[in-house]
Design a protein around this motif. Structure first.
Motif, PDB file in Angstrom:
ATOM      1  N   GLN A   1     -23.731  50.779 124.899  1.00  0.00           N
ATOM      2  CA  GLN A   1     -24.122  51.609 123.608  1.00  0.00           C
ATOM      3  C   GLN A   1     -25.606  51.265 123.149  1.00  0.00           C
ATOM      4  N   THR A   2     -26.448  52.351 122.782  1.00  0.00           N
ATOM      5  CA  THR A   2     -27.430  52.131 122.280  1.00  0.00           C
ATOM      6  C   THR A   2     -27.501  51.332 120.950  1.00  0.00           C
ATOM      7  N   TYR A   3     -26.253  51.471 120.230  1.00  0.00           N
ATOM      8  CA  TYR A   3     -26.351  50.689 119.069  1.00  0.00           C
ATOM      9  C   TYR A   3     -25.471  49.216 119.244  1.00  0.00           C
ATOM     10  N   SER A   4     -26.308  48.144 119.158  1.00  0.00           N
ATOM     11  CA  SER A   4     -25.901  46.792 119.693  1.00  0.00           C
ATOM     12  C   SER A   4     -24.940  45.828 118.983  1.00  0.00           C
ATOM     13  N   ASN A   5     -24.758  46.180 117.448  1.00  0.00           N
ATOM     14  CA  ASN A   5     -24.205  45.391 116.539  1.00  0.00           C
ATOM     15  C   ASN A   5     -22.515  45.454 116.530  1.00  0.00           C
ATOM     16  N   LEU A   6     -21.934  45.248 117.840  1.00  0.00           N
ATOM     17  CA  LEU A   6     -20.611  45.531 117.910  1.00  0.00           C
ATOM     18  C   LEU A   6     -19.760  44.478 118.245  1.00  0.00           C
ATOM     19  N   GLU A   7     -18.524  44.470 117.673  1.00  0.00           N
ATOM     20  CA  GLU A   7     -17.448  43.454 117.917  1.00  0.00           C
ATOM     21  C   GLU A   7     -16.500  44.240 118.657  1.00  0.00           C
ATOM     22  N   ILE A   8     -16.180  43.806 120.073  1.00  0.00           N
ATOM     23  CA  ILE A   8     -15.320  44.676 120.925  1.00  0.00           C
ATOM     24  C   ILE A   8     -13.892  43.726 121.085  1.00  0.00           C
ATOM     25  N   ILE A   9     -12.934  44.528 120.331  1.00  0.00           N
ATOM     26  CA  ILE A   9     -11.793  43.827 120.446  1.00  0.00           C
ATOM     27  C   ILE A   9     -10.820  44.376 121.495  1.00  0.00           C
ATOM     28  N   LEU A  10     -10.547  43.622 122.361  1.00  0.00           N
ATOM     29  CA  LEU A  10      -9.852  44.178 123.638  1.00  0.00           C
ATOM     30  C   LEU A  10      -8.348  43.604 123.288  1.00  0.00           C
ATOM     31  N   VAL A  11      -7.432  44.438 123.171  1.00  0.00           N
ATOM     32  CA  VAL A  11      -6.150  43.908 122.743  1.00  0.00           C
ATOM     33  C   VAL A  11      -4.994  44.312 124.020  1.00  0.00           C
ATOM     34  N   ASP A  12      -4.750  43.171 124.514  1.00  0.00           N
ATOM     35  CA  ASP A  12      -4.025  43.496 125.835  1.00  0.00           C
ATOM     36  C   ASP A  12      -2.532  43.501 125.343  1.00  0.00           C
ATOM     37  N   ASP A  13      -1.748  44.590 125.382  1.00  0.00           N
ATOM     38  CA  ASP A  13      -0.374  44.662 124.989  1.00  0.00           C
ATOM     39  C   ASP A  13       0.616  44.314 125.839  1.00  0.00           C
TER      40      ASP A  13
END
Length: 224
Positions: free
Chosen positions: A27-39
């Protein structure tokens, strides 16, 4: 720069997951918290999550026993720390400016949440010719709960073409209703009823994959 928590519910999504994660990482917007929820996946989805978490410190992995789409999204909300929150299903993906466009809209308008246009794609990721919302018929505008023709249509049921202010979600003590059909519709309709300010921007920000058997993981709460 405001932090956006992007929650990705995952269940046996190994065929699509890399494209999804890559679209968020770039993404061009970098201040991200990427939460991958493996169900509770039993394919290689969790392995893919672990590989990417070693590559980028913005990734946070939540592993849980299988409980369905609503349960996975709620698990992501519980650990999210961003000022804003977005959702991306594991078989779909963002366009490069998706987060930037929606963050600018919600921040500049001081909205409770903001909505973007979206487009379908085929199994092979090729985009359809036109977005879901006609760009000439529906230019960017503030939604109004008394507008039954335009606003209620644009409101739409999906959470994936939207950005929400986390303080708004917490104020409502809002979560996804578990083990029911149309869990998105319940969530978004309640948000629309309670919001003081909602804006729509007609930029395409989300790509919704139509699989060969005609479903996406958000088709129902069991990811089928």
């Amino acid at each position: 720069m405001n932090k956006i928590s992007v929650i990705v519910p995952i269940y046996n999504s190994e065929n699509y997951l890399k494209e999804c994660i890559e679209s968020i990482l770039h993404q061009t917007y970098s201040n991200l918290e990427i939460i991958l929820v493996d169900d509770g996946s039993f394919d290689h989805s969790l392995d893919i999550c672990n590989q990417y978490s070693q590559m980028d410190s913005r990734i946070k992995i939540v592993y849980k026993e299988n409980g369905g789409l609503s349960s996975a999204r709620n698990a992501g909300l519980e650990v999210a720390t961003g000022e804003y929150v977005m959702f991306c299903d594991a078989d779909d993906f963002y366009l490069p400016t998706s987060c930037e466009i929606l963050e600018r809209e919600i921040t500049s308008k001081n909205a409770d949440y903001a909505i973007g246009n979206y487009i379908n794609c085929n199994e092979d990721s090729s985009l359809w010719n036109s977005p879901v919302f006609d760009m000439e018929k529906y230019p960017s505008f503030p939604l109004n709960i008394h507008d039954y023709q335009k606003s209620f249509y644009i409101m739409s049921s999906s959470v994936c073409n939207k950005i929400f202010r986390m303080s708004f979600i917490k104020k409502l003590q809002l979560s996804f209703v578990d083990k029911v059909p149309a869990e998105d519709a319940i969530f978004t309709t309640y948000c629309f009823m309670k919001a003081d300010s909602v804006f729509y921007v007609n930029d395409i920000i989300y790509v919704y994959r139509q699989r060969n058997h005609g479903t996406s993981i958000s088709t129902n709460n069991n990811y089928s």
